[in-house]
Design a protein around this motif. Structure first.
Motif, PDB file in Angstrom:
ATOM      1  N   ASP A  99     -19.847  39.345  10.587  1.00 36.71           N
ATOM      2  CA  ASP A  99     -21.124  40.048  10.440  1.00 36.71           C
ATOM      3  C   ASP A  99     -22.002  39.204   9.523  1.00 36.71           C
ATOM      4  O   ASP A  99     -21.887  39.267   8.296  1.00 36.71           O
ATOM      5  CB  ASP A  99     -20.901  41.444   9.866  1.00 36.71           C
ATOM      6  CG  ASP A  99     -22.197  42.224   9.732  1.00 36.71           C
ATOM      7  OD1 ASP A  99     -23.198  41.819  10.357  1.00 36.71           O
ATOM      8  OD2 ASP A  99     -22.218  43.238   9.003  1.00 36.71           O
ATOM      9  N   HIS A 100     -22.877  38.399  10.117  1.00 39.17           N
ATOM     10  CA  HIS A 100     -23.710  37.503   9.332  1.00 39.17           C
ATOM     11  C   HIS A 100     -24.951  38.254   8.848  1.00 39.17           C
ATOM     12  O   HIS A 100     -25.570  39.006   9.621  1.00 39.17           O
ATOM     13  CB  HIS A 100     -24.134  36.287  10.152  1.00 39.17           C
ATOM     14  CG  HIS A 100     -24.735  35.198   9.348  1.00 39.17           C
ATOM     15  ND1 HIS A 100     -26.080  35.176   9.009  1.00 39.17           N
ATOM     16  CD2 HIS A 100     -24.194  34.089   8.779  1.00 39.17           C
ATOM     17  CE1 HIS A 100     -26.330  34.098   8.294  1.00 39.17           C
ATOM     18  NE2 HIS A 100     -25.208  33.416   8.135  1.00 39.17           N
ATOM     19  N   PRO A 101     -25.374  38.067   7.591  1.00 41.46           N
ATOM     20  CA  PRO A 101     -26.500  38.846   7.057  1.00 41.46           C
ATOM     21  C   PRO A 101     -27.833  38.576   7.747  1.00 41.46           C
ATOM     22  O   PRO A 101     -28.740  39.411   7.671  1.00 41.46           O
ATOM     23  CB  PRO A 101     -26.550  38.421   5.580  1.00 41.46           C
ATOM     24  CG  PRO A 101     -25.813  37.132   5.512  1.00 41.46           C
ATOM     25  CD  PRO A 101     -24.749  37.221   6.556  1.00 41.46           C
TER      26      PRO A 101
ATOM     27  N   VAL B 203     -21.938  30.123   8.175  1.00 40.68           N
ATOM     28  CA  VAL B 203     -21.303  31.279   8.801  1.00 40.68           C
ATOM     29  C   VAL B 203     -20.075  31.746   8.034  1.00 40.68           C
ATOM     30  O   VAL B 203     -19.914  32.941   7.748  1.00 40.68           O
ATOM     31  CB  VAL B 203     -20.925  30.955  10.261  1.00 40.68           C
ATOM     32  CG1 VAL B 203     -20.143  32.108  10.886  1.00 40.68           C
ATOM     33  CG2 VAL B 203     -22.170  30.644  11.076  1.00 40.68           C
ATOM     34  N   LEU B 204     -19.184  30.813   7.687  1.00 41.32           N
ATOM     35  CA  LEU B 204     -17.915  31.171   7.041  1.00 41.32           C
ATOM     36  C   LEU B 204     -18.028  31.216   5.522  1.00 41.32           C
ATOM     37  O   LEU B 204     -17.101  31.670   4.851  1.00 41.32           O
ATOM     38  CB  LEU B 204     -16.816  30.187   7.450  1.00 41.32           C
ATOM     39  CG  LEU B 204     -16.590  30.023   8.962  1.00 41.32           C
ATOM     40  CD1 LEU B 204     -15.529  28.966   9.219  1.00 41.32           C
ATOM     41  CD2 LEU B 204     -16.199  31.354   9.593  1.00 41.32           C
ATOM     42  N   GLY B 205     -19.127  30.732   4.983  1.00 38.67           N
ATOM     43  CA  GLY B 205     -19.315  30.767   3.537  1.00 38.67           C
ATOM     44  C   GLY B 205     -18.626  29.648   2.789  1.00 38.67           C
ATOM     45  O   GLY B 205     -18.450  29.744   1.575  1.00 38.67           O
TER      46      GLY B 205
ATOM     47  N   ILE C  47     -15.975  27.234  -4.910  1.00 39.42           N
ATOM     48  CA  ILE C  47     -14.902  28.183  -4.642  1.00 39.42           C
ATOM     49  C   ILE C  47     -13.614  27.393  -4.478  1.00 39.42           C
ATOM     50  O   ILE C  47     -13.599  26.168  -4.501  1.00 39.42           O
ATOM     51  CB  ILE C  47     -15.183  29.040  -3.390  1.00 39.42           C
ATOM     52  CG1 ILE C  47     -15.321  28.158  -2.144  1.00 39.42           C
ATOM     53  CG2 ILE C  47     -16.426  29.878  -3.584  1.00 39.42           C
ATOM     54  CD1 ILE C  47     -15.445  28.945  -0.850  1.00 39.42           C
ATOM     55  N   THR C  48     -12.514  28.092  -4.305  1.00 35.20           N
ATOM     56  CA  THR C  48     -11.207  27.436  -4.256  1.00 35.20           C
ATOM     57  C   THR C  48     -11.145  26.385  -3.169  1.00 35.20           C
ATOM     58  O   THR C  48     -10.576  25.317  -3.336  1.00 35.20           O
ATOM     59  CB  THR C  48     -10.104  28.490  -4.008  1.00 35.20           C
ATOM     60  OG1 THR C  48     -10.219  29.506  -4.997  1.00 35.20           O
ATOM     61  CG2 THR C  48      -8.729  27.858  -4.082  1.00 35.20           C
TER      62      THR C  48
ATOM     63  N   PHE D 287      -8.200  35.514   1.397  1.00 29.64           N
ATOM     64  CA  PHE D 287      -7.832  36.731   0.675  1.00 29.64           C
ATOM     65  C   PHE D 287      -8.718  37.009  -0.531  1.00 29.64           C
ATOM     66  O   PHE D 287      -8.820  38.166  -0.968  1.00 29.64           O
ATOM     67  CB  PHE D 287      -6.364  36.653   0.225  1.00 29.64           C
ATOM     68  CG  PHE D 287      -5.387  36.937   1.323  1.00 29.64           C
ATOM     69  CD1 PHE D 287      -4.984  38.234   1.604  1.00 29.64           C
ATOM     70  CD2 PHE D 287      -4.868  35.909   2.093  1.00 29.64           C
ATOM     71  CE1 PHE D 287      -4.089  38.510   2.622  1.00 29.64           C
ATOM     72  CE2 PHE D 287      -3.969  36.171   3.119  1.00 29.64           C
ATOM     73  CZ  PHE D 287      -3.584  37.473   3.391  1.00 29.64           C
ATOM     74  N   THR D 288      -9.362  36.007  -1.098  1.00 34.96           N
ATOM     75  CA  THR D 288     -10.010  36.217  -2.402  1.00 34.96           C
ATOM     76  C   THR D 288     -11.517  35.998  -2.426  1.00 34.96           C
ATOM     77  O   THR D 288     -12.167  36.404  -3.387  1.00 34.96           O
ATOM     78  CB  THR D 288      -9.372  35.294  -3.463  1.00 34.96           C
ATOM     79  OG1 THR D 288      -9.621  33.921  -3.107  1.00 34.96           O
ATOM     80  CG2 THR D 288      -7.875  35.517  -3.572  1.00 34.96           C
ATOM     81  N   ASP D 289     -12.095  35.330  -1.424  1.00 39.08           N
ATOM     82  CA  ASP D 289     -13.528  35.051  -1.460  1.00 39.08           C
ATOM     83  C   ASP D 289     -14.308  36.288  -1.020  1.00 39.08           C
ATOM     84  O   ASP D 289     -14.235  36.703   0.136  1.00 39.08           O
ATOM     85  CB  ASP D 289     -13.861  33.871  -0.544  1.00 39.08           C
ATOM     86  CG  ASP D 289     -15.352  33.543  -0.538  1.00 39.08           C
ATOM     87  OD1 ASP D 289     -16.036  33.906  -1.510  1.00 39.08           O
ATOM     88  OD2 ASP D 289     -15.825  32.944   0.451  1.00 39.08           O
ATOM     89  N   PRO D 290     -15.088  36.901  -1.924  1.00 39.84           N
ATOM     90  CA  PRO D 290     -15.807  38.134  -1.562  1.00 39.84           C
ATOM     91  C   PRO D 290     -16.832  37.928  -0.451  1.00 39.84           C
ATOM     92  O   PRO D 290     -17.077  38.843   0.341  1.00 39.84           O
ATOM     93  CB  PRO D 290     -16.476  38.552  -2.872  1.00 39.84           C
ATOM     94  CG  PRO D 290     -16.510  37.321  -3.712  1.00 39.84           C
ATOM     95  CD  PRO D 290     -15.306  36.527  -3.321  1.00 39.84           C
ATOM     96  N   MET D 291     -17.446  36.740  -0.366  1.00 41.23           N
ATOM     97  CA  MET D 291     -18.413  36.504   0.704  1.00 41.23           C
ATOM     98  C   MET D 291     -17.727  36.538   2.059  1.00 41.23           C
ATOM     99  O   MET D 291     -18.201  37.190   3.002  1.00 41.23           O
ATOM    100  CB  MET D 291     -19.141  35.170   0.511  1.00 41.23           C
ATOM    101  CG  MET D 291     -20.148  34.872   1.626  1.00 41.23           C
ATOM    102  SD  MET D 291     -20.949  33.256   1.491  1.00 41.23           S
ATOM    103  CE  MET D 291     -21.946  33.504   0.026  1.00 41.23           C
ATOM    104  N   TYR D 292     -16.595  35.838   2.167  1.00 43.17           N
ATOM    105  CA  TYR D 292     -15.887  35.827   3.447  1.00 43.17           C
ATOM    106  C   TYR D 292     -15.378  37.225   3.792  1.00 43.17           C
ATOM    107  O   TYR D 292     -15.515  37.688   4.931  1.00 43.17           O
ATOM    108  CB  TYR D 292     -14.714  34.843   3.406  1.00 43.17           C
ATOM    109  CG  TYR D 292     -13.996  34.743   4.740  1.00 43.17           C
ATOM    110  CD1 TYR D 292     -14.490  33.929   5.753  1.00 43.17           C
ATOM    111  CD2 TYR D 292     -12.851  35.494   4.990  1.00 43.17           C
ATOM    112  CE1 TYR D 292     -13.858  33.853   6.980  1.00 43.17           C
ATOM    113  CE2 TYR D 292     -12.210  35.437   6.216  1.00 43.17           C
ATOM    114  CZ  TYR D 292     -12.723  34.609   7.210  1.00 43.17           C
ATOM    115  OH  TYR D 292     -12.104  34.553   8.434  1.00 43.17           O
TER     116      TYR D 292
END
Length: 274
Positions: free
Chosen positions: A217-219, A131-133, A138-139, A147-152
């Motif tokens: 908004d989950h895909p 859900v949260l990716g 990733i970091t 702030f930086t993860d495009p998926m989240y």
């Protein structure tokens, strides 16, 4: 007196002197010498008299009496002083982490993760990944990824509403240890990576950690609505548990059940637009 009785002269590095001792453990005079204080002063301390004490002296007494972190903090309280920041008992670190992994796994199919003082993600369950990716590569610092993860960012419908609160809560954590280089490193990384963080950081808002409403908004299943709760553990003050509880909206609980099912896991293996 009870703590003094636990420590033998040999454990304290003193000769036992032979013969029987009327007092089990250390005598008051021996504690005073080892702690570098006067014998009368130490006796008054045990008797709870109104005397002047300092953190340095209390720490010396705690060292001689081999007090653990909880006992050391209690000594400060008995002396009428603010206790030091809680510390982690070394022997509890591994066992606690294993128990905490079991805890967040039992929270399935709802997202849960554990972060350290600097918001680094230490552990997370499968639902947090779905859900949260949260994922390897990733970091995995919760505020940096916020702030930086495009998926989240692509999934977080409530991102703008929550950004100010997230930064204000992180500032409150930083202010508890203003000279901590770990916090300074995270802030420097975020300032370099995100103008949005920098703008919110300069507002100097402060807010204690608590609950935040999140909309994702989950895909695969669409809208999910949570209440995210941050809870501290007295036994592990360096860690916080973040539990996501589904709200009675958008059929969130049922959607999470499906995502955790074999069918949902198979669906998550294939790319989905958005």
């Amino acid at each position: 007196m009870s703590r003094r009785a636990r420590v033998s002269p040999a454990e304290a590095g003193l000769p036992d002197g032979g013969g029987r001792r009327r007092t089990p453990g250390l005598r008051r005079e021996e504690v005073a010498v080892l702690a570098g204080v006067g014998a009368s002063w130490y006796q008054w301390l045990e008797q709870g008299r109104d005397i002047s004490v300092s953190p340095q002296v209390l720490d010396s007494v705690a060292r001689v009496l081999r007090l653990n972190n909880a006992e050391r903090r209690h000594l400060y309280v008995l002396a009428g002083m603010n206790p030091p920041v809680p510390q982690v008992e070394p022997d509890k670190q591994r066992d606690m982490c294993q128990g905490l992994q079991r805890l967040i796994d039992a929270w399935m199919p709802y997202p849960a993760h554990i972060m350290d003082t600097y918001y680094n993600c230490v552990l997370y369950n499968d639902a947090a990944a779905m859900v949260l990716g949260m994922r390897p590569g990733i970091t995995q610092n919760c505020i940096v990824d916020f702030f930086t993860d495009p998926m989240y960012r692509s999934r977080a419908l409530s991102w703008e509403q929550n950004a100010r609160t997230v930064v204000a809560q992180f500032r409150a954590a930083c202010l508890a240890s203003p000279d901590d280089e770990g916090f300074q490193a995270v802030v420097a990384e975020l300032k370099a990576a995100s103008a949005e963080f920098t703008d919110l950081w300069e507002r100097r808002d402060i807010e204690e950690a608590g609950q935040i409403r999140k909309e994702m908004d989950h895909p695969l299943v669409g809208l999910l609505c949570f209440e995210s709760s941050v809870m501290k553990l007295p036994a592990r003050p360096d860690l916080a548990i973040v539990l996501h509880t589904p709200l009675d909206e958008a059929d969130t609980a049922a959607k999470l059940e499906w995502l955790a099912s074999p069918e949902g896991r198979r669906g998550a293996m294939y790319p989905v637009a958005g």
